[in-house]
Design an enzyme around this catalytic site. Structure first.
Site, mmCIF file in Angstrom:
data_model
loop_
_atom_site.group_PDB
_atom_site.id
_atom_site.type_symbol
_atom_site.label_atom_id
_atom_site.label_comp_id
_atom_site.label_asym_id
_atom_site.label_seq_id
_atom_site.Cartn_x
_atom_site.Cartn_y
_atom_site.Cartn_z
ATOM 1 C CG ASP A 45 27.696 140.267 11.883
ATOM 2 O OD1 ASP A 45 28.264 141.366 11.755
ATOM 3 O OD2 ASP A 45 26.756 140.080 12.665
ATOM 4 C CB THR A 81 24.562 142.916 14.310
ATOM 5 O OG1 THR A 81 25.970 143.028 14.079
ATOM 6 C CG2 THR A 81 24.118 141.498 14.000
ATOM 7 C CG HIS A 205 33.683 143.961 16.832
ATOM 8 N ND1 HIS A 205 33.362 145.294 16.824
ATOM 9 C CD2 HIS A 205 32.584 143.314 16.366
ATOM 10 C CE1 HIS A 205 32.114 145.449 16.370
ATOM 11 N NE2 HIS A 205 31.629 144.260 16.082
ATOM 12 C CG ASP A 248 25.793 142.817 9.746
ATOM 13 O OD1 ASP A 248 26.921 142.632 9.218
ATOM 14 O OD2 ASP A 248 25.583 142.592 10.957
ATOM 15 C CG HIS A 356 29.897 147.382 13.067
ATOM 16 N ND1 HIS A 356 28.576 147.300 13.419
ATOM 17 C CD2 HIS A 356 30.502 146.292 13.599
ATOM 18 C CE1 HIS A 356 28.383 146.181 14.109
ATOM 19 N NE2 HIS A 356 29.542 145.555 14.244
HETATM 20 P P1 AMP Z 1 27.381 143.758 16.854
HETATM 21 O O1 AMP Z 1 27.465 144.187 18.280
HETATM 22 O O2 AMP Z 1 26.478 144.676 16.062
HETATM 23 O O3 AMP Z 1 28.715 143.569 16.269
HETATM 24 O O4 AMP Z 1 26.637 142.353 16.862
HETATM 25 C C1 AMP Z 1 27.252 141.140 16.474
HETATM 26 C C2 AMP Z 1 26.915 140.099 17.482
HETATM 27 O O5 AMP Z 1 25.510 139.912 17.523
HETATM 28 C C3 AMP Z 1 27.425 138.718 17.198
HETATM 29 O O6 AMP Z 1 28.767 138.581 17.538
HETATM 30 C C4 AMP Z 1 26.544 137.884 18.083
HETATM 31 O O7 AMP Z 1 27.074 137.818 19.378
HETATM 32 C C5 AMP Z 1 25.263 138.671 18.155
HETATM 33 N N1 AMP Z 1 24.194 137.994 17.434
HETATM 34 C C6 AMP Z 1 24.107 137.795 16.111
HETATM 35 N N2 AMP Z 1 22.981 137.131 15.785
HETATM 36 C C7 AMP Z 1 22.336 136.904 16.945
HETATM 37 C C8 AMP Z 1 21.109 136.290 17.275
HETATM 38 N N3 AMP Z 1 20.309 135.750 16.349
HETATM 39 N N4 AMP Z 1 20.745 136.281 18.575
HETATM 40 C C9 AMP Z 1 21.528 136.838 19.511
HETATM 41 N N5 AMP Z 1 22.708 137.437 19.260
HETATM 42 C C10 AMP Z 1 23.105 137.482 17.997
HETATM 43 ZN ZN ZN Z 2 29.950 143.779 15.043
HETATM 44 ZN ZN ZN Z 3 27.038 142.848 12.359
#
Ligand code: AMP
Ligand code: ZN
Ligand code: ZN
Length: 417
Positions: A45, A81, A205, A248, A356
């Site tokens: 990620d 994500t 982040h 992603d 992002h």
């Molecule tokens: P973002 O806010 O787009 O940076 O999302 C990243 C965060 O999504 C990660 O740090 C996790 O906390 C969360 N995440 C990733 N995969 C999963 C999942 N399968 N189920 C729940 N939360 C997730």
């Molecule tokens: Zn993120």
């Molecule tokens: Zn992500």
């Protein structure tokens, strides 16, 4: 002899039932020729492809040099994500698979948020056909060590083995679990395994993409990849597994001086706020559309808003019923805060340094694509491509027919050996 006929019919029903339980043959009874090599889909990620140039990812670099590497992968809109992970496994843009943001509102289902286990596990949110369902329909086995969508029954199917997302599960424990699955005897071994590592995103982040902390996360993630590769060697699978590694989206540096305050953009009583990140999305309250639009659609520095029907065509976004009436995108490096949560002193000295969700075509949002294995070309560097095309490649590596979608198998055909 009637009794034998009845017994045969019973056996047939039993066989069909057992098949359904084990997920072996699909409704059509077809079992794909099992692929000769398992496929591991690994997500790092928030891994920007330029991170490779830091020299902190020797194991990943070796796979990139020896296998296939794209100069970069274009994330889909929005560069978040959940939408992008689900695009990678469905070949559908978020506007089509319905995971249109990390937070969503659906007239029937209510709110969706990443930390809401009920929503994440509710198949009604997840449109299209993820790879593990395609695999299951073809009689192949899947195991997921986390992937958005893997906790829900989609089209009636979950992966054969899956775990509820647990951020606290260490990278080495995740890798060891994957290795244990792959060490199963061939008759029980999954054909498809996913693995998800979020450390680079989380650190990006908190400290920003250019931080020493991200360097540390790059090294830690590479060590986890090394543990996986060394473990594969120990169970005799060196050179016998296809490995597709994606991210992603990338990560941009946030400038705390470029902070917009929500209440300065629109009177919150005029709108229902659906998302409030780099993508801001709103539904005007009944009878308040004209006022909400006149506030939000006004030109301003750092933020551009659109009616859902008028979003930029390159976003390919706005037709899914879950897309809110007004969608706004921050310019790179900007952020938004509610006034009550905005403490200028504290925000200038701390807070998140990376983000992002910005324009997927912005260089900072570029994603990673590396693929290596017996089914893949060697030493091939390819031009950037959109992440909707990853799914047909994965299907080809599994030897199954991809569900129809936005991806084109021709884009990745040259990668296949
Ligand atoms: P973002 O806010 O787009 O940076 O999302 C990243 C965060 O999504 C990660 O740090 C996790 O906390 C969360 N995440 C990733 N995969 C999963 C999942 N399968 N189920 C729940 N939360 C997730
Ligand atoms: Zn993120
Ligand atoms: Zn992500």
């Amino acid at each position: 002899m009637p009794n034998e006929g009845a017994a045969a019919a019973c056996l047939l029903v039993l066989a069909l039932l057992l098949g359904a339980c084990s997920g072996a043959p699909s409704a059509s009874g077809e079992r794909a020729q099992a692929p000769s090599h398992p496929l591991i889909l690994l997500s790092l990620d928030g891994f920007h492809p330029d991170y490779l140039d830091r020299g902190l990812s020797p194991r990943l670099q070796a796979l990139a040099d020896d296998g296939v590497r794209a100069r970069w992968l274009n994330p889909s809109f929005p560069s978040k994500t959940f939408p992008n992970h689900y695009t990678v496994v469905t070949g559908l843009r978020p506007d089509r698979h319905g995971i249109v943001d990390n937070t969503m509102l659906d007239p029937l289902l209510g709110r969706f948020a990443l930390h809401d286990r009920d929503a994440v596990g509710d198949g009604r949110w997840w449109g299209g056909e993820p790879l593990w369902v395609s695999a299951r329909r073809a009689g192949l086995r899947s195991a997921t060590l986390f992937w958005p969508g893997s906790e829900a029954a989609i089209g009636g199917y979950r992966p054969d083995r899956w775990l509820p997302y647990d951020a606290a599960l260490s990278m080495s424990d995740r890798v060891d679990r994957v290795l244990a699955w792959l060490a199963l005897p061939p008759a029980r071994r999954p054909h498809l395994v996913t693995l998800y590592l979020e450390a680079v995103d989380t650190t990006g982040h908190l400290y920003g993409p250019d931080s020493a902390e991200v360097d540390g996360a790059l090294a830690a993630v590479d060590a986890a990849l090394g543990r996986l590769l060394d473990g594969l060697a120990e169970i005799g699978l060196t050179g016998a597994v296809n490995l597709v590694i994606v991210s992603d989206h990338g990560m941009a540096q946030v400038d705390p001086a470029r902070t917009l305050v929500l209440e300065d953009l629109v009177d919150p009583s005029l709108v229902e706020i659906v998302g409030l990140s780099e993508i801001l999305s709103f539904n005007p309250r009944p009878g308040r559309t004209a006022e909400a639009e006149s506030a939000l659609l006004a030109e301003r520095e750092g933020l551009t808003c659109h009616r859902r029907t008028e979003t930029p065509p390159q976003w390919r976004f706005g037709s899914h019923p879950r897309v809110p009436a007004i969608v706004c995108l921050l310019e790179e490096g900007w952020r938004v805060r509610r006034r009550e949560r905005f403490n200028p002193w504290q925000d200038r000295s701390g807070g998140n340094r990376g983000a992002h969700g910005y324009d997927p075509l912005s260089p900072s949002m570029r994603a990673l694509f590396v693929a290596h294995g017996p089914g893949l070309a060697s030493g091939l560097l390819v031009d950037p491509f959109d992440n909707v095309h990853v799914y047909p490649l994965l299907a080809a590596l599994l030897g199954i027919a991809p569900a129809p979608g936005d991806g084109d198998p021709a884009v990745t055909a040259a990668m296949l050996r």
